[in-house]
Design an enzyme around this catalytic site. Structure first.
Site, PDB file in Angstrom:
ATOM      1  N   ASP A   1      -5.773  -1.087   5.024  1.00 17.13           N
ATOM      2  CA  ASP A   1      -5.923   0.153   4.253  1.00 17.13           C
ATOM      3  C   ASP A   1      -5.040   1.293   4.736  1.00 17.13           C
ATOM      4  O   ASP A   1      -5.247   2.439   4.349  1.00 17.13           O
ATOM      5  CB  ASP A   1      -7.385   0.598   4.280  1.00 17.13           C
ATOM      6  CG  ASP A   1      -7.833   1.020   5.677  1.00 17.13           C
ATOM      7  OD1 ASP A   1      -7.302   0.488   6.662  1.00 17.13           O
ATOM      8  OD2 ASP A   1      -8.719   1.885   5.768  1.00 17.13           O
ATOM      9  N   GLU A   2      -4.022   1.008   5.548  1.00 15.55           N
ATOM     10  CA  GLU A   2      -3.224   2.090   6.099  1.00 15.55           C
ATOM     11  C   GLU A   2      -1.813   1.599   6.394  1.00 15.55           C
ATOM     12  O   GLU A   2      -1.612   0.457   6.806  1.00 15.55           O
ATOM     13  CB  GLU A   2      -3.880   2.598   7.388  1.00 15.55           C
ATOM     14  CG  GLU A   2      -3.268   3.870   7.943  1.00 15.55           C
ATOM     15  CD  GLU A   2      -4.101   4.420   9.083  1.00 15.55           C
ATOM     16  OE1 GLU A   2      -3.861   5.586   9.454  1.00 15.55           O
ATOM     17  OE2 GLU A   2      -4.978   3.707   9.608  1.00 15.55           O
TER      18      GLU A   2
END
Length: 346
Positions: A94-95
């Site tokens: 997610d990053e």
């Protein structure tokens, strides 16, 4: 991404929207993998024991993780990133870091690029993302937390040092809770306090990371965005609903874990030279045992037998086990290493 796993669950299951949600664990045991912002208001955080999360927020809803869904969404998000630049360095599902100095759309504003990416993620996936914009990785990461959730912030070069001087020490990326507590005992509460320490004193007190602290408080980070990150290990593990003290049951579970790991090894088309077996006790204390071999591990039976041997060397009869795991590292692709045997002298 904002509360990535929990946000996907709330998106896909309307009855969870607006409610405190924890992905992973249960009321009795386990660990929170992600918490919704509604749960975070009560102090629930990722990596927190589920029982503690329940005590902090009795109305919390625990839901099982769906990692295959999270991975699929992550792939879709990365496709949006690649519309703008090929210099994408994922940190997790997610990053990611993006270097947009030269971008595919010829947009002159990094702030505008971040805004467009966030809007596309929301339009296509119905999820919120936050962004940080600056001239290096450390500052961009720091900026990404300023206006969460669903916001973005920029730290300009001329603003960096003044901003960092006022930043609480626990909000510096790379300074965890333990180090922050140690710093506070030494009178370091904000960046300006850290900035007063000479590099020699930082090295003496914090070891090799002292140099890192010296530079980041001055806004210096020369790391480039690496478009491809090499995988360091492949692993499999299982957390048990009840602690296990029976050694024979540990062996049986380890065999199943080895089966799962071998499937992952085959799918990755990689193997490794180091096997590590880990045990996590009921009190979360971790114990590991590793062994490195001369060549890549080439069959499941060897992996299984060596894993069982390492388990025995950990003296498992002395533990109440909540988690068992096996991993391999020192990775390489089969067939790429020198397979010649040493000349026998007899």
């Amino acid at each position: 991404m904002d509360a990535f796993f929990a946000s996907i669950e709330q998106r896909d299951f309307p009855h969870l929207r607006g409610k405190p949600v924890a992905v992973g664990g249960s009321r009795e045991r386990g660990v929170v993998a992600a918490a919704s912002y509604e749960a975070r208001k009560f102090g629930v955080k990722s990596a927190m024991p589920s029982a503690l999360a329940y005590r902090k927020c009795p109305q919390i809803i625990f839901t099982r993780p769906r990692f295959h869904v999270y991975k699929d969404v992550s792939v879709q998000i990365k496709k949006i990133f690649y519309e703008y630049t090929d210099l994408v360095e994922p940190l997790s599902l997610d990053e990611a870091y993006l270097d947009v100095t030269e971008n595919k759309k010829g947009i002159q504003s990094a702030t505008q690029i971040a805004l467009e990416i966030r809007e596309k993620i929301n339009d296509k996936l119905n999820l919120n993302a936050s962004a940080g914009i600056s001239y290096n990785k450390f500052l961009a990461k720091t900026a990404s937390d300023i206006n969460k959730p669903n916001g973005q912030a920029i730290i300009l070069p001329e603003e960096a040092e003044a901003f960092l001087e006022q930043l609480p020490i626990e909000r510096f990326y790379g300074i965890g809770n333990v180090t922050a507590d140690k710093m506070k005992k030494l009178g370091i509460y904000k960046g300006k306090d850290l900035k007063n320490w000479p590099i020699e004193h930082l090295n003496d007190t914090f070891g090799s990371t002292g140099k890192y602290y010296f530079h980041i408080v001055r806004g210096i980070d020369n790391r480039k965005v690496k478009a491809h990150r090499e995988r360091k290990s492949i692993g499999a593990e299982r957390t048990f609903s009840k602690d296990i003290a029976d050694v024979q049951k540990m062996r049986e579970h380890l065999l199943k874990i080895a089966d799962i790991l071998w499937d992952r090894i085959l799918k990755s088309n990689k193997s490794g030279k180091t096997i590590t077996v880990k045990i996590k006790q009921h009190d979360f204390e971790m114990h590991t045992k590793s062994r490195t071999y001369a060549t890549l591990i080439k069959n499941k039976s060897f992996l299984t037998e060596e894993s069982l041997t390492l388990l025995e060397e950990l003296n498992p009869q002395t533990f109440n086990v909540r988690l068992l795991g096996i991993s391999i590292s020192n990775l390489g692709e089969p067939g790429t290493e020198n397979e010649s045997e040493q000349l026998k002298l007899f």
